[in-house]
Design a protein around this motif. Structure first.
Motif, PDB file in Angstrom:
ATOM      1  N   LYS A   1      27.580  -2.789  61.113  1.00  0.00           N
ATOM      2  CA  LYS A   1      28.029  -1.818  62.105  1.00  0.00           C
ATOM      3  C   LYS A   1      29.548  -1.915  62.223  1.00  0.00           C
ATOM      4  O   LYS A   1      30.167  -2.861  61.732  1.00  0.00           O
ATOM      5  CB  LYS A   1      27.371  -2.102  63.448  1.00  0.00           C
ATOM      6  CG  LYS A   1      25.855  -1.917  63.440  1.00  0.00           C
ATOM      7  CD  LYS A   1      25.271  -2.228  64.816  1.00  0.00           C
ATOM      8  CE  LYS A   1      23.760  -2.050  64.827  1.00  0.00           C
ATOM      9  NZ  LYS A   1      23.171  -2.376  66.152  1.00  0.00           N
ATOM     10  N   ALA A   2      30.149  -0.950  62.893  1.00  0.00           N
ATOM     11  CA  ALA A   2      31.598  -0.990  63.119  1.00  0.00           C
ATOM     12  C   ALA A   2      31.965  -2.280  63.844  1.00  0.00           C
ATOM     13  O   ALA A   2      31.214  -2.764  64.694  1.00  0.00           O
ATOM     14  CB  ALA A   2      32.021   0.222  63.936  1.00  0.00           C
ATOM     15  N   PHE A   3      33.120  -2.846  63.478  1.00  0.00           N
ATOM     16  CA  PHE A   3      33.573  -4.057  64.157  1.00  0.00           C
ATOM     17  C   PHE A   3      35.082  -3.993  64.394  1.00  0.00           C
ATOM     18  O   PHE A   3      35.815  -3.300  63.683  1.00  0.00           O
ATOM     19  CB  PHE A   3      33.187  -5.325  63.387  1.00  0.00           C
ATOM     20  CG  PHE A   3      33.781  -5.435  61.999  1.00  0.00           C
ATOM     21  CD1 PHE A   3      34.965  -6.124  61.777  1.00  0.00           C
ATOM     22  CD2 PHE A   3      33.132  -4.863  60.909  1.00  0.00           C
ATOM     23  CE1 PHE A   3      35.496  -6.245  60.493  1.00  0.00           C
ATOM     24  CE2 PHE A   3      33.647  -4.980  59.619  1.00  0.00           C
ATOM     25  CZ  PHE A   3      34.839  -5.671  59.414  1.00  0.00           C
TER      26      PHE A   3
ATOM     27  N   PRO B   1      33.135 -10.469  59.668  1.00  0.00           N
ATOM     28  CA  PRO B   1      33.234 -11.598  58.746  1.00  0.00           C
ATOM     29  C   PRO B   1      34.178 -12.679  59.268  1.00  0.00           C
ATOM     30  O   PRO B   1      35.236 -12.364  59.826  1.00  0.00           O
ATOM     31  CB  PRO B   1      33.769 -10.959  57.466  1.00  0.00           C
ATOM     32  CG  PRO B   1      34.474  -9.719  57.906  1.00  0.00           C
ATOM     33  CD  PRO B   1      33.749  -9.234  59.119  1.00  0.00           C
ATOM     34  N   ALA B   2      33.788 -13.943  59.084  1.00  0.00           N
ATOM     35  CA  ALA B   2      34.547 -15.075  59.596  1.00  0.00           C
ATOM     36  C   ALA B   2      35.599 -15.493  58.578  1.00  0.00           C
ATOM     37  O   ALA B   2      35.274 -15.856  57.457  1.00  0.00           O
ATOM     38  CB  ALA B   2      33.599 -16.236  59.896  1.00  0.00           C
ATOM     39  N   GLY B   3      36.855 -15.421  58.968  1.00  0.00           N
ATOM     40  CA  GLY B   3      37.965 -15.783  58.102  1.00  0.00           C
ATOM     41  C   GLY B   3      39.181 -14.956  58.469  1.00  0.00           C
ATOM     42  O   GLY B   3      39.108 -14.053  59.310  1.00  0.00           O
TER      43      GLY B   3
ATOM     44  N   VAL C   1      41.746 -10.920  62.432  1.00  0.00           N
ATOM     45  CA  VAL C   1      40.418 -11.541  62.476  1.00  0.00           C
ATOM     46  C   VAL C   1      39.473 -10.606  63.216  1.00  0.00           C
ATOM     47  O   VAL C   1      39.901  -9.765  64.011  1.00  0.00           O
ATOM     48  CB  VAL C   1      40.434 -12.921  63.181  1.00  0.00           C
ATOM     49  CG1 VAL C   1      41.168 -13.946  62.337  1.00  0.00           C
ATOM     50  CG2 VAL C   1      41.002 -12.819  64.593  1.00  0.00           C
ATOM     51  N   ALA C   2      38.176 -10.765  62.947  1.00  0.00           N
ATOM     52  CA  ALA C   2      37.162 -10.024  63.689  1.00  0.00           C
ATOM     53  C   ALA C   2      36.938 -10.720  65.023  1.00  0.00           C
ATOM     54  O   ALA C   2      36.678 -11.927  65.070  1.00  0.00           O
ATOM     55  CB  ALA C   2      35.859  -9.978  62.895  1.00  0.00           C
ATOM     56  N   THR C   3      37.077  -9.970  66.109  1.00  0.00           N
ATOM     57  CA  THR C   3      37.013 -10.608  67.427  1.00  0.00           C
ATOM     58  C   THR C   3      36.615  -9.610  68.505  1.00  0.00           C
ATOM     59  O   THR C   3      36.833  -8.397  68.363  1.00  0.00           O
ATOM     60  CB  THR C   3      38.375 -11.230  67.794  1.00  0.00           C
ATOM     61  OG1 THR C   3      38.291 -11.875  69.065  1.00  0.00           O
ATOM     62  CG2 THR C   3      39.469 -10.180  67.855  1.00  0.00           C
ATOM     63  N   THR C   4      36.060 -10.146  69.581  1.00  0.00           N
ATOM     64  CA  THR C   4      35.778  -9.349  70.779  1.00  0.00           C
ATOM     65  C   THR C   4      36.704  -9.751  71.927  1.00  0.00           C
ATOM     66  O   THR C   4      36.551  -9.281  73.055  1.00  0.00           O
ATOM     67  CB  THR C   4      34.314  -9.543  71.224  1.00  0.00           C
ATOM     68  OG1 THR C   4      34.086 -10.937  71.502  1.00  0.00           O
ATOM     69  CG2 THR C   4      33.351  -9.067  70.154  1.00  0.00           C
TER      70      THR C   4
END
Length: 284
Positions: free
Chosen positions: A135-137, A181-183, A202-205
């Motif tokens: 899904k979108a991130f 994705p983690a990194g 980074v991918a984050t909320t």
């Protein structure tokens, strides 16, 4: 129509319009992908950037027309050079002589024929990959604008990583990372309808922090390829994806960013993944 036929349709489109202003977006439509993905794909397969190929073809035709007696100013204008100086510089870069010299008998000129693609998939070395639907991130980090001509960005991205490392940005971003994705991500957000930008993020909320930017990566299916080595090995993996995996995969590029996921911080012995957005090829 298969993948190679799409590429050759794009080549035909270019060839018929060398005396016109060419739109990379219109060229890429013939290959069923974005202007960004088409330029990257073209460079890996042809060994020369798209803009340089177009320059070479125009200067090949210009040389033939000058040899046949056409005026320099008329040929310059025909191929989009309002300035005689700019035309002279482009012509000399290809042929090594001034345009006026092309009229002399016995002069040596270069000819670059129209390009046609024919893909032979050797499959000498295995390629590991997996498919992921996401899904979108949201990502957070820093970004820099990119040129619509891909080769002009070759210096931008390495300099950006160098500044980020000097300022300690990767360590700061890692503390914000809480999503996949983690990194540390290198994201080329280069859709036809948006300003092209490159993100280190980074991918984050987490809430948006001062000095950082956010961007939403759209939902997509991703072909994910693991790798290890240096920055050069990332480029080699990307080349193999385009020239070896994509032609025989049953997939083509989708309209979403390319992503590099760096799993450790050692630039000389990196572990990473290359994520390319894909969609199933349409049946004929």
């Amino acid at each position: 129509m298969d993948w190679v036929e799409h590429l050759n349709e794009a080549m035909d489109y270019i060839e018929k319009r060398l005396a016109e202003e060419l739109s990379y977006e219109e060229i890429a439509k013939r290959a069923c992908c974005s202007a960004y993905h088409f330029q990257r794909m073209f460079t890996y397969m042809a060994g020369v950037p798209l803009a340089e190929y177009i320059r070479r073809r125009r200067m090949s035709l210009a040389a033939a027309e000058l040899s046949a007696g056409e005026k320099v100013i008329d040929v310059a204008l025909k191929y989009g050079y309002a300035s005689p100086t700019a035309f002279n510089r482009a012509f000399q870069a290809i042929h090594g002589i001034a345009p006026s010299g092309a009229k002399k008998e016995g002069v040596s000129l270069k000819s670059y024929p129209p390009l046609r693609f024919q893909v032979i998939v050797k499959g000498v070395e295995e390629m590991n990959y997996r498919l992921e639907e996401k899904k979108a991130f949201r990502i957070m980090g820093i970004s820099a604008p990119l040129s619509r001509e891909v080769e002009e960005n070759f210096a931008v991205v390495p300099q950006m990583w160098g500044r980020a490392a000097a300022e300690g940005l990767p360590g700061r971003l890692v503390t914000l990372m809480d999503s996949q994705p983690a990194g540390i991500l290198g994201v080329s957000a280069c859709g036809d309808e948006e300003q092209w930008r490159y993100f280190i993020a980074v991918a984050t909320t987490a809430p948006l922090e001062d000095g950082l930017e956010e961007y939403t990566v759209p939902a997509a299916t991703w072909a994910v390829f693991p790798g290890e080595g240096t920055n050069r090995s990332v480029q080699e993996l990307e080349r193999r994806i385009v020239t070896e995996w994509l032609p025989s995969s049953g997939y083509e590029y989708a309209n979403a960013p390319d992503i590099e996921v760096y799993l450790n911080a050692d630039p000389q012995n990196a572990r990473y993944e290359v994520w390319i957005p894909v969609t199933k090829k349409k049946e004929k």
